[in-house]
Design an enzyme around this catalytic site. Structure first.
Site, PDB file in Angstrom:
ATOM      1  N   TYR A  45       1.011  -1.109   0.043  1.00  0.00           N
ATOM      2  CA  TYR A  45       0.064  -0.135   0.012  1.00  0.00           C
ATOM      3  C   TYR A  45       1.028   1.173   0.107  1.00  0.00           C
ATOM      4  O   TYR A  45       1.921   1.333   0.627  1.00  0.00           O
ATOM      5  CB  TYR A  45      -0.841   0.212   1.216  1.00  0.00           C
ATOM      6  N   GLU A  47      -0.666   4.830  -0.538  1.00  0.00           N
ATOM      7  CA  GLU A  47      -1.265   6.189  -0.912  1.00  0.00           C
ATOM      8  C   GLU A  47      -0.459   7.189  -0.695  1.00  0.00           C
ATOM      9  O   GLU A  47       0.077   7.633   0.140  1.00  0.00           O
ATOM     10  CB  GLU A  47      -2.701   6.024   0.124  1.00  0.00           C
ATOM     11  N   ASP A 189      -5.214  13.798 -25.687  1.00  0.00           N
ATOM     12  CA  ASP A 189      -5.141  12.280 -25.165  1.00  0.00           C
ATOM     13  C   ASP A 189      -4.348  11.641 -26.259  1.00  0.00           C
ATOM     14  O   ASP A 189      -5.030  11.291 -27.260  1.00  0.00           O
ATOM     15  CB  ASP A 189      -6.553  12.191 -24.941  1.00  0.00           C
ATOM     16  N   THR A 215      -2.405   6.185 -22.336  1.00  0.00           N
ATOM     17  CA  THR A 215      -2.283   4.934 -21.790  1.00  0.00           C
ATOM     18  C   THR A 215      -0.961   4.651 -22.185  1.00  0.00           C
ATOM     19  O   THR A 215      -0.066   5.259 -22.881  1.00  0.00           O
ATOM     20  CB  THR A 215      -3.278   4.085 -22.563  1.00  0.00           C
ATOM     21  N   LYS A 218      -0.719   0.979 -25.165  1.00  0.00           N
ATOM     22  CA  LYS A 218      -0.939   0.581 -26.483  1.00  0.00           C
ATOM     23  C   LYS A 218       0.291   0.893 -27.361  1.00  0.00           C
ATOM     24  O   LYS A 218       1.188  -0.057 -27.089  1.00  0.00           O
ATOM     25  CB  LYS A 218      -2.109   1.858 -27.107  1.00  0.00           C
ATOM     26  N   ARG A 224      -0.889  -2.417 -19.040  1.00  0.00           N
ATOM     27  CA  ARG A 224      -2.083  -1.688 -18.915  1.00  0.00           C
ATOM     28  C   ARG A 224      -1.989  -0.675 -17.871  1.00  0.00           C
ATOM     29  O   ARG A 224      -2.193  -0.610 -16.849  1.00  0.00           O
ATOM     30  CB  ARG A 224      -3.203  -2.758 -18.697  1.00  0.00           C
TER      31      ARG A 224
HETATM   32  C1  LIG Z   1      -7.637   3.599 -25.071  1.00  0.00           C
HETATM   33  C2  LIG Z   1      -8.125   4.994 -25.094  1.00  0.00           C
HETATM   34  C3  LIG Z   1      -8.336   5.679 -23.534  1.00  0.00           C
HETATM   35  C4  LIG Z   1      -8.610   4.869 -22.450  1.00  0.00           C
HETATM   36  O1  LIG Z   1      -7.976   3.802 -22.061  1.00  0.00           O
HETATM   37  P1  LIG Z   1      -8.335   2.654 -20.849  1.00  0.00           P
HETATM   38  O2  LIG Z   1      -6.987   2.679 -20.383  1.00  0.00           O
HETATM   39  O3  LIG Z   1      -9.062   1.590 -21.606  1.00  0.00           O
HETATM   40  O4  LIG Z   1      -9.225   3.549 -19.889  1.00  0.00           O
HETATM   41  C5  LIG Z   1      -8.533   6.870 -23.765  1.00  0.00           C
HETATM   42  N1  LIG Z   1      -8.253   7.908 -24.743  1.00  0.00           N
HETATM   43  C6  LIG Z   1      -8.248   7.270 -25.964  1.00  0.00           C
HETATM   44  C7  LIG Z   1      -8.194   8.263 -27.157  1.00  0.00           C
HETATM   45  C8  LIG Z   1      -8.097   6.002 -26.156  1.00  0.00           C
HETATM   46  O5  LIG Z   1      -7.979   5.487 -27.361  1.00  0.00           O
END
Ligand SMILES: *Cc1c(COP(=O)(O)O)cnc(C)c1O
Length: 402
Positions: A45, A47, A189, A215, A218, A224
């Protein structure tokens, strides 16, 4: 003890090894990343933030998280980073909270045009906490003059760029100029394209946008999870308190260790070669399909969209299911001005980040175009196509060895 679950993991490994993974948001994390994520760090933990924790015994996780932050900043040329978001969605929630009050207005791209659920979809928290308005695409592309016109009309608090199914390069400077004209904040994003940015094959929004979210699983090829970057000292304070304690509790230090390893891998010169190879493979497959008369969006990044309805007379869902019969995994996707509903769609989204990690070459990418074309147009049998898929995947790296 739990044979049931471990047998299922073995089956999933077989599926991943034997399939051609073309889902644009997926990748294969390295052995070291996976080892950290499965480590005893899950027991701890922590926090709070490094050197400001609510628990004792954080000496080592403090160092791990500090290294992850420093590497994220080095990789993207950012001043500050928060590496705690459990996912990209959590990262976006915290970024919105840092950038505007509840009820604030965001100008973004709608889900059906390639945006994300957290970009104002009615089924996401985002549309309930904030007021979303959208800019349209023109022939599938961003139209910066149109974004400016709508921004001047709507006066949003935030303009959001960065998408889930957009096959072209994004001009972040053009969006910054609009934000400056309107007097609003800019958020990017980069969940999908972070690896291309880290590899230097897509322009970076860092230093241009006020806040950048991502993220890490990807194109970045890590565990993840989520990531937030900013150069603004006031904003990082707000982001940190939005992640903890507002949206999240204890951070996942095992995943943060995995992120630290991922950032180190991405800083290695070999990652630039990988990022360029993703783009080359994606373009080779899209161009080959186009030469066969298939309607594709073309590509400037790691993905493209295929209009399967016009090209093969079947909808996206049926095309996705059909390709699964020959161990090719894709996902149905809306295409610009789609005439079908989101549960059917006219398109497929195809991406090359994952199989490029396994060693897919330009010739392999072209062959995949032919396999897809032959099977979706009923020119080859399931048996013939499966044999070709097996030949390809067995020539690539075993995913456990990545
Ligand atoms: C995949 C994605 C997310 C969110 O990712 P998670 O980890 O699945 O919550 C946010 N924004 C965009 C543009 C994405 O392609």
């Amino acid at each position: 003890m739990d044979k049931e679950i471990f047998d299922l993991i073995a089956l999933e490994s077989k599926r991943q090894n034997e399939g051609i993974e073309l889902i644009a948001s997926e990748n294969y994390a390295s052995k070291e990343v996976r080892e950290a994520c499965g480590s005893i760090l899950t027991n701890k933990y922590a926090e709070g933030y490094p050197n400001k924790r609510y628990y004792g015994g954080c000496v080592h996780v403090d160092t791990i998280e500090s290294i992850a932050i420093a590497r994220a900043c080095e990789l993207f040329g950012s001043k500050f980073a928060n590496v705690q978001p459990h996912s990209g969605s959590q990262a976006n929630a915290a970024a919105y909270r840092a950038l505007m009050p509840e009820g604030g207005k965001v100008l973004s791209l709608v889900l059906n045009d390639g945006g994300h659920l957290t970009h104002g979809s009615p089924v996401s928290f985002s549309s309930h906490t904030y007021d979303f308005v959208f800019y349209p695409l023109k022939d599938g592309r961003l139209d910066y003059a149109d974004i400016e016109r709508i921004a001047l009309e709507e006066k949003p608090n935030v303009i959001l760029a960065g998408y889930s199914a957009y096959p072209y390069e994004i001009d972040f400077k053009a969006i910054r100029a609009i934000c400056d004209k309107v007097g609003c904040k800019m958020m990017v994003d980069m969940a999908h394209i972070a690896g291309l940015i880290a590899g230097g094959v897509h322009p970076s929004p860092v230093g241009i946008a006020d806040v950048v979210t991502s993220t890490t699983h990807k194109t970045l090829r890590g565990p993840r999870g989520g990531l937030i970057l900013t150069d603004d000292e006031e904003l990082i304070k707000k982001i940190n308190s939005a992640i903890f304690p507002y949206y999240q509790g204890g951070p996942l230090e095992h995943i943060i260790a995995g992120k630290a390893i991922c950032f180190k891998e991405d800083l290695d010169p070999s990652f630039k070669v990988y990022a360029q190879a993703i783009k080359d493979n994606t373009k080779a497959c899209s161009d080959e399909l186009a030469s066969l008369g298939v309607k594709t969006s073309g590509t400037e990044n790691h993905l493209f969209l295929v209009n399967v309805l016009d090209s093969f007379g079947i909808n996206g869902l049926d095309a996705q299911k059909k390709l699964e019969e020959i161990n090719i995994t894709t996902n149905k996707n809306m295409i610009p001005n789609d005439t079908l509903k989101p549960n059917k769609t006219s398109g497929l989204r195809i991406g090359f980040a994952a199989i490029t990690t396994r060693g897919c070459t330009i010739d392999d990418a072209k062959e995949i175009a032919h396999i897809i074309y032959d099977y979706l147009s009923d020119k080859a049998s399931q048996e013939e196509c499966l044999a070709k898929v097996t030949k390809l995947t067995s020539s690539w790296k075993v995913i456990e060895e990545i």
